[in-house]
Design a protein around this motif. Structure first.
Motif, mmCIF file in Angstrom:
data_model
loop_
_atom_site.group_PDB
_atom_site.id
_atom_site.type_symbol
_atom_site.label_atom_id
_atom_site.label_comp_id
_atom_site.label_asym_id
_atom_site.label_seq_id
_atom_site.Cartn_x
_atom_site.Cartn_y
_atom_site.Cartn_z
ATOM 1 N N SER A 43 1.319 32.400 -39.736
ATOM 2 C CA SER A 43 -0.014 32.142 -39.177
ATOM 3 C C SER A 43 -1.024 31.871 -40.281
ATOM 4 N N THR A 44 -0.872 32.542 -41.417
ATOM 5 C CA THR A 44 -1.762 32.277 -42.553
ATOM 6 C C THR A 44 -1.599 30.843 -43.025
ATOM 7 N N LEU A 45 -0.361 30.373 -43.105
ATOM 8 C CA LEU A 45 -0.108 28.986 -43.498
ATOM 9 C C LEU A 45 -0.747 28.021 -42.504
ATOM 10 N N LEU A 46 -0.587 28.282 -41.206
ATOM 11 C CA LEU A 46 -1.182 27.416 -40.191
ATOM 12 C C LEU A 46 -2.700 27.380 -40.324
ATOM 13 N N ARG A 47 -3.307 28.536 -40.552
ATOM 14 C CA ARG A 47 -4.762 28.611 -40.665
ATOM 15 C C ARG A 47 -5.260 27.932 -41.944
ATOM 16 N N MET A 48 -4.444 27.912 -42.979
ATOM 17 C CA MET A 48 -4.807 27.167 -44.186
ATOM 18 C C MET A 48 -4.779 25.662 -43.926
ATOM 19 N N ILE A 49 -3.796 25.204 -43.155
ATOM 20 C CA ILE A 49 -3.753 23.787 -42.781
ATOM 21 C C ILE A 49 -4.983 23.436 -41.945
ATOM 22 N N ALA A 50 -5.376 24.365 -41.064
ATOM 23 C CA ALA A 50 -6.518 24.124 -40.173
ATOM 24 C C ALA A 50 -7.852 24.206 -40.895
ATOM 25 N N GLY A 51 -7.893 24.873 -42.046
ATOM 26 C CA GLY A 51 -9.157 25.074 -42.744
ATOM 27 C C GLY A 51 -9.853 26.369 -42.371
ATOM 28 N N LEU A 52 -9.131 27.253 -41.659
ATOM 29 C CA LEU A 52 -9.709 28.552 -41.276
ATOM 30 C C LEU A 52 -9.471 29.617 -42.333
ATOM 31 N N GLU A 53 -8.599 29.322 -43.298
ATOM 32 C CA GLU A 53 -8.372 30.188 -44.456
ATOM 33 C C GLU A 53 -8.496 29.332 -45.712
ATOM 34 N N GLU A 54 -9.145 29.886 -46.745
ATOM 35 C CA GLU A 54 -9.273 29.152 -47.997
ATOM 36 C C GLU A 54 -7.949 29.106 -48.742
ATOM 37 N N VAL A 55 -7.738 28.014 -49.462
ATOM 38 C CA VAL A 55 -6.564 27.861 -50.311
ATOM 39 C C VAL A 55 -6.859 28.471 -51.670
ATOM 40 N N SER A 56 -6.007 29.409 -52.127
ATOM 41 C CA SER A 56 -6.211 29.994 -53.458
ATOM 42 C C SER A 56 -5.831 29.019 -54.550
ATOM 43 N N SER A 57 -4.693 28.331 -54.371
ATOM 44 C CA SER A 57 -4.304 27.247 -55.281
ATOM 45 C C SER A 57 -3.259 26.390 -54.594
ATOM 46 N N GLY A 58 -3.069 25.173 -55.126
ATOM 47 C CA GLY A 58 -2.138 24.232 -54.519
ATOM 48 C C GLY A 58 -2.869 23.164 -53.733
ATOM 49 N N ASP A 59 -2.118 22.317 -53.038
ATOM 50 C CA ASP A 59 -2.690 21.182 -52.316
ATOM 51 C C ASP A 59 -2.184 21.104 -50.893
ATOM 52 N N ARG A 61 -2.392 18.062 -47.940
ATOM 53 C CA ARG A 61 -2.807 16.704 -47.612
ATOM 54 C C ARG A 61 -2.445 16.401 -46.161
ATOM 55 N N ILE A 62 -3.389 15.799 -45.451
ATOM 56 C CA ILE A 62 -3.142 15.285 -44.105
ATOM 57 C C ILE A 62 -3.326 13.780 -44.189
ATOM 58 N N GLY A 63 -2.224 13.061 -44.002
ATOM 59 C CA GLY A 63 -2.253 11.629 -44.301
ATOM 60 C C GLY A 63 -2.437 11.450 -45.796
ATOM 61 N N GLU A 64 -3.373 10.616 -46.173
ATOM 62 C CA GLU A 64 -3.634 10.351 -47.588
ATOM 63 C C GLU A 64 -4.700 11.266 -48.168
ATOM 64 N N ARG A 65 -5.337 12.079 -47.321
ATOM 65 C CA ARG A 65 -6.489 12.861 -47.784
ATOM 66 C C ARG A 65 -6.098 14.267 -48.219
ATOM 67 N N ARG A 66 -6.623 14.686 -49.362
ATOM 68 C CA ARG A 66 -6.539 16.088 -49.769
ATOM 69 C C ARG A 66 -7.638 16.836 -49.024
ATOM 70 N N VAL A 67 -7.233 17.849 -48.239
ATOM 71 C CA VAL A 67 -8.184 18.476 -47.316
ATOM 72 C C VAL A 67 -8.567 19.900 -47.719
ATOM 73 N N ASN A 68 -8.139 20.343 -48.898
ATOM 74 C CA ASN A 68 -8.383 21.733 -49.311
ATOM 75 C C ASN A 68 -9.804 22.210 -49.050
ATOM 76 N N ASN A 69 -10.787 21.361 -49.377
ATOM 77 C CA ASN A 69 -12.179 21.786 -49.315
ATOM 78 C C ASN A 69 -12.932 21.210 -48.126
ATOM 79 N N LEU A 70 -12.218 20.571 -47.206
ATOM 80 C CA LEU A 70 -12.872 20.030 -46.024
ATOM 81 C C LEU A 70 -12.970 21.093 -44.932
ATOM 82 N N PRO A 71 -14.077 21.143 -44.192
ATOM 83 C CA PRO A 71 -14.158 22.061 -43.054
ATOM 84 C C PRO A 71 -13.212 21.617 -41.950
ATOM 85 N N PRO A 72 -12.868 22.517 -41.027
ATOM 86 C CA PRO A 72 -11.932 22.160 -39.953
ATOM 87 C C PRO A 72 -12.343 20.918 -39.166
#
Length: 354
Positions: A43-59, A61-72
């Motif tokens: 669930s933590t992994l899913l919430r990181m993909i969704a943007g509901l949990e911050e990424v500590s490190s790593g990348d 990408r959804i499509g061509e976009r890096r989404v680490n810092n984008l809001p949900p």
């Protein structure tokens, strides 16, 4: 395109690391299920993909976009939660169209999308009802409809069926799978229920302790688990595991386990003296012959099959029989394994040997 690419993903809560450098590729249009015991990080992994949990490190990408810092709201995803999260004071139609209304979308376009989603999900007769007037399954469909109208690149499901009764769970997992086949939207689905994973997924990701143990098609994981964790987690009833040692008898290598001599598959080439875990699934056992001898502890008829629990040297071994059997608790019985259905693992590391 709705590919999801994850590289070296880590998550820390203070000094505690809960996700350990994950790499995962999810293809466009694929239905991927994240499965594992409670606390494994799915669930933590899913919430990181969704943007509901911050990424500590790593990348991520959804499509061509890096989404680490984008809001949900800017990730082009739609999430369906365990608790539905419907607005009780809004009708079904208003619930389904609310996110589009907040975006400022044209009213006619919102109505068109809501009507289309309602037709897909069989909700057309309920559009003017309120959530309190709906069954659990209907509320879940509304939550799914709210996701569909957004036409996202990726659907995210977080244990969406866990609040439903057993019969409705079976019905809803069929409906979700049919919905995916119709829409062909990339889907990431979290569950602790391995039956859901086996019946719904194109690809299963088995997790434990914030790490990925194995990724593959359902039957690939069932037939060729990479270690004892995956072997015991995938399949119901679970694979039987017996500790033993490889010995040679009359020029034939076998596994000695608690006084029993158990056959090895022809493909196995394991050295004599190696300590192993001998795995055999319940359906690969037959009653009688040479094998594991013990006393019947429990007989569980399920209708289409019967589960027989045999107590062998204090360990329970489960056999599954399609034919009706007349065994009773207290009977002496032997389970003989099919040699070509045997799984062999290193006893120390748990890694698959054959």
């Amino acid at each position: 395109m709705g590919e999801v690419t994850i590289r070296e993903l880590k998550k820390f809560y203070g000094g505690v690391q809960v996700i350990h450098g994950l790499d995962l590729d999810i293809a466009d249009g694929e239905f991927v299920v994240l499965v594992g015991p409670s606390g494994c990080g799915k669930s933590t992994l899913l919430r990181m993909i969704a943007g509901l949990e911050e990424v500590s490190s790593g990348d991520i990408r959804i499509g061509e976009r890096r989404v680490n810092n984008l809001p949900p709201s800017e990730r082009d995803i739609a999430m369906v939660f365990q608790n539905y999260a419907l607005y009780p004071h809004k009708t079904v139609a208003a619930n389904m169209g609310f996110a589009l209304k907040m975006r400022g979308m044209d009213k006619a376009e919102i109505n068109s999308r809501v009507v289309r989603a309602a037709e897909i999900l069989g909700l057309t007769p309920y559009l003017e009802r309120y959530p309190r007037a709906l069954s659990g399954g209907q509320r879940q469909r509304v939550a799914m409809g709210r996701a569909i109208v957004r036409d996202p690149q990726v659907f995210l499901f977080d244990e969406p069926l866990s609040n439903l009764d057993a019969k409705l769970r079976v019905q809803m997992r069929t409906e979700i799978r049919e919905l995916h086949l119709r829409l062909k939207t990339t889907t990431v689905y979290v569950t602790h229920d391995q039956i859901e994973a086996m019946t719904m997924a194109d690809k299963i990701v088995v997790m434990q302790g914030g790490r990925i143990e194995q990724v593959g098609a359902p039957l690939e994981l069932y037939d060729r688990p990479v270690n004892t964790f995956v072997a015991s987690f995938i399949g119901s009833p679970s694979m039987n595991m017996v500790a033993g040692k490889v010995v040679e008898q009359g020029g034939v290598r076998m596994v000695e386990a608690g006084g029993a001599m158990l056959p090895l598959p022809n493909r196995a080439s394991v050295e004599v003296g190696r300590e192993v875990t001998y795995g055999i699934r319940p359906e690969a056992l037959t009653a009688g012959g040479l094998g594991l001898s013990g006393t019947v502890a429990v007989v569980e008829p399920t209708g289409s099959e019967t589960h027989v629990v045999l107590r062998v040297n204090g360990q329970d071994i489960v056999g599954m029989f399609r034919d009706r059997v007349a065994f009773r608790p207290g009977d002496a019985l032997t389970f003989a394994p099919d040699p070509e259905m045997v799984h062999l693992f290193d006893r120390t590391t748990g890694v698959r040997l054959a």
